[in-house]
Design a protein around this motif. Structure first.
Motif, short mmCIF file in Angstrom:
data_model
loop_
_atom_site.label_atom_id
_atom_site.label_comp_id
_atom_site.label_asym_id
_atom_site.label_seq_id
_atom_site.Cartn_x
_atom_site.Cartn_y
_atom_site.Cartn_z
N GLU A 194 35.76 -23.56 35.82
CA GLU A 194 35.76 -22.54 36.83
C GLU A 194 34.54 -22.30 38.09
OE1 GLU A 194 34.38 -22.85 34.13
OE2 GLU A 194 32.45 -21.96 34.33
N LEU A 195 33.59 -23.15 37.61
CA LEU A 195 32.51 -23.28 38.59
C LEU A 195 33.07 -23.72 40.16
CD1 LEU A 195 29.22 -24.99 37.02
CD2 LEU A 195 30.12 -22.43 37.28
N SER A 196 33.58 -24.64 40.19
CA SER A 196 34.38 -25.03 41.37
C SER A 196 35.05 -23.54 42.18
CB SER A 196 34.93 -26.09 41.60
OG SER A 196 36.07 -26.12 40.62
N LEU A 197 35.50 -22.77 41.47
CA LEU A 197 36.17 -21.53 41.98
C LEU A 197 34.93 -20.61 42.46
CD1 LEU A 197 38.51 -19.46 42.48
CD2 LEU A 197 38.29 -18.76 39.99
N PHE A 198 34.14 -20.26 41.48
CA PHE A 198 33.09 -19.32 41.88
C PHE A 198 32.13 -19.64 42.97
CE2 PHE A 198 34.00 -18.00 37.48
CZ PHE A 198 35.07 -16.93 37.97
N ASP A 199 31.89 -21.04 42.82
CA ASP A 199 31.01 -21.49 43.89
C ASP A 199 31.71 -22.71 44.74
OD1 ASP A 199 28.97 -22.38 45.57
OD2 ASP A 199 28.07 -23.55 43.91
N VAL A 219 43.95 -20.35 42.41
CA VAL A 219 44.54 -19.17 43.48
C VAL A 219 45.17 -17.99 42.30
CG1 VAL A 219 44.75 -20.33 45.78
CG2 VAL A 219 46.45 -20.71 43.70
N GLU A 220 45.62 -18.50 41.29
CA GLU A 220 46.43 -17.46 40.51
C GLU A 220 45.17 -16.54 39.96
OE1 GLU A 220 49.62 -17.92 38.52
OE2 GLU A 220 50.31 -20.06 39.35
N LEU A 221 44.13 -17.28 39.67
CA LEU A 221 43.11 -16.45 38.84
C LEU A 221 42.61 -15.26 40.06
CD1 LEU A 221 41.29 -15.72 36.71
CD2 LEU A 221 39.54 -17.74 37.28
N VAL A 222 42.24 -15.82 41.21
CA VAL A 222 41.90 -14.77 42.31
C VAL A 222 42.81 -13.76 42.51
CG1 VAL A 222 41.22 -14.66 44.73
CG2 VAL A 222 40.56 -16.79 43.47
N ALA A 223 44.16 -13.97 42.26
CA ALA A 223 45.09 -12.95 42.44
C ALA A 223 44.91 -12.01 41.13
CB ALA A 223 46.41 -13.48 42.81
N TRP A 224 44.76 -12.40 40.03
CA TRP A 224 44.60 -11.79 38.67
C TRP A 224 43.37 -10.83 38.81
CZ3 TRP A 224 48.31 -11.11 35.05
CH2 TRP A 224 47.99 -10.46 33.75
N LEU A 225 42.41 -11.53 39.32
CA LEU A 225 41.11 -10.56 39.42
C LEU A 225 41.04 -9.63 40.32
CD1 LEU A 225 38.34 -13.54 39.26
CD2 LEU A 225 38.93 -12.04 37.41
N GLU A 226 42.00 -9.91 41.37
CA GLU A 226 41.92 -8.64 42.34
C GLU A 226 42.71 -7.44 41.60
OE1 GLU A 226 43.53 -10.51 45.82
OE2 GLU A 226 41.56 -11.12 46.26
N GLN A 227 43.82 -7.92 40.69
CA GLN A 227 44.55 -6.66 40.31
C GLN A 227 43.88 -6.44 38.85
OE1 GLN A 227 48.54 -8.10 39.22
NE2 GLN A 227 48.64 -8.91 41.45
N HIS A 228 42.86 -7.04 38.21
CA HIS A 228 42.46 -6.75 37.07
C HIS A 228 40.92 -6.91 36.89
CE1 HIS A 228 46.55 -7.92 36.00
NE2 HIS A 228 46.46 -6.72 35.32
N PRO A 229 40.05 -6.19 37.72
CA PRO A 229 38.78 -6.35 38.12
C PRO A 229 37.64 -6.73 36.91
CG PRO A 229 39.30 -4.25 39.25
CD PRO A 229 40.42 -5.07 38.56
N THR A 230 38.24 -5.97 35.86
CA THR A 230 37.44 -6.03 34.51
C THR A 230 37.13 -7.33 33.88
OG1 THR A 230 39.23 -5.27 33.12
CG2 THR A 230 37.66 -3.33 33.66
N VAL A 231 38.16 -8.04 34.14
CA VAL A 231 38.28 -9.33 33.75
C VAL A 231 37.03 -10.21 34.17
CG1 VAL A 231 39.37 -11.58 33.85
CG2 VAL A 231 40.65 -9.53 33.45
N ALA A 232 36.60 -10.00 35.61
CA ALA A 232 35.39 -10.61 36.10
C ALA A 232 34.30 -10.47 35.22
CB ALA A 232 35.64 -9.96 37.54
N LYS A 233 34.09 -9.02 34.76
CA LYS A 233 32.91 -8.85 33.77
C LYS A 233 32.71 -9.83 32.81
CE LYS A 233 32.86 -5.26 31.10
NZ LYS A 233 33.30 -3.99 30.48
N HIS A 234 33.81 -10.06 32.12
CA HIS A 234 33.92 -11.07 31.18
C HIS A 234 33.56 -12.58 31.43
CE1 HIS A 234 34.85 -7.87 28.35
NE2 HIS A 234 35.70 -7.31 29.06
N LEU A 235 34.21 -12.73 32.57
CA LEU A 235 33.76 -14.30 33.06
C LEU A 235 32.36 -14.45 33.50
CD1 LEU A 235 36.99 -14.89 35.27
CD2 LEU A 235 36.35 -15.61 32.95
N LEU A 236 31.71 -13.27 34.08
CA LEU A 236 30.37 -13.39 34.40
C LEU A 236 29.50 -13.39 33.12
CD1 LEU A 236 29.68 -10.52 36.99
CD2 LEU A 236 29.09 -12.67 37.17
N LYS A 237 29.80 -12.71 32.03
CA LYS A 237 29.21 -12.93 30.94
C LYS A 237 29.28 -14.19 30.30
CE LYS A 237 29.35 -10.56 26.45
NZ LYS A 237 30.01 -9.97 25.34
N ALA A 238 30.14 -14.91 30.32
CA ALA A 238 30.56 -16.16 29.84
C ALA A 238 29.57 -17.07 30.60
CB ALA A 238 32.03 -16.83 29.99
#
Ligand code: CMP
Length: 225
Positions: free
Chosen positions: A81-86, A108-127
């Motif tokens: 996932e790092l090559s996505l966030f950075d 690209v699918e994860l980005v689309a998903w995060l736009e629709q479900h922003p709370t998922v980003a919180k868990h990815l940040l936690k990880a």
């Protein structure tokens, strides 16, 4: 049953079953055998992976060919996932150490998903934060701890993720060669071997090929401090 493992990944934390199902369906199942390389450090990265079964090592190679292992990942863990966030090249090489089944998700699918479900980003940040904590700890151990201390710590860490309780103690089928174990600890094979032989002579562990039984976890914990 197998999807339960995938659902334990941070990507699915607090997600309702309907959304989880939809996300899993947009992921592609893939299988690999020991020794297969999923991607190399420096490659462009366009997808992340969640492990269903098996083990993956994430490693980096120095310019003179030495290898260092950043982490061994197992079922329910996620990487790539790092090559996505950075945005940039892969920061490590991913190689299979025990035959593995995974699911992959295009960035690209994860980005689309995060736009629709922003709370998922919180868990990815936690990880990500958790990974940074572990990395800081590993860095401090490299500076402050001796090799036997680091070996004890690595065994205890592998036990929390891959250990199976037995009558004698926790059996850890790590699937790593002595060389790989040494790369994980950041020391030579000889020094790591000596530390393991010493632990075995004291009755703290028993070695069984690519597994080890922790006979006295308390002593190991004290040695790891
Ligand atoms: P990416 O850079 O896309 O590909 C390599 C992956 O290895 C990276 O994403 C992370 O998922 C993982 N990774 C990199 N550094 C670490 C680390 N220090 N600990 C655990 N995993 C890591």
């Amino acid at each position: 049953m197998e999807d339960d493992v995938v659902l334990s990944a941070p990507l699915f934390a607090e997600m309702d079953p309907e959304n989880s199902r939809a996300l899993i369906e947009s992921m592609n199942p893939v299988s690999f055998a020991r020794g297969d390389v999923l991607f190399h450090e420096g490659d462009p990265g366009d997808r992340l992976f969640v492990i269903r079964s098996g083990k993956i090592k994430l490693g980096r190679r120095s310019s003179d060919g030495r290898e260092n292992l950043l982490s061994i990942q197992g079922p329910g863990e996620m990487f790539g996932e790092l090559s996505l966030f950075d945005p940039g090249p892969r920061t490590a090489t991913a190689t299979v150490v025990a035959d593995a089944e995974l699911v992959e998700l295009a960035h690209v699918e994860l980005v689309a998903w995060l736009e629709q479900h922003p709370t998922v980003a919180k868990h990815l940040l936690k990880a990500l934060a958790h990974r940074l904590r572990r990395t800081n700890e590993a860095l401090a151990d490299l500076v402050f701890s001796d090799v036997p201390g680091r070996v004890a710590k690595a065994l205890l860490d592998l036990a929390t993720r891959f250990g199976e309780p037995t009558d004698e103690g926790v059996r850890v089928a790590h699937d790593l060669t002595q060389e790989e174990l040494a790369q994980l600890v950041g020391a030579s094979r000889e020094t790591v071997n000596k530390a393991l032989a010493d632990f075995a002579a004291r009755g703290w562990v028993r070695r069984e090929g690519r597994a080890v039984v922790l006979l006295d976890a308390d002593r190991l914990e004290r040695r790891a401090r």
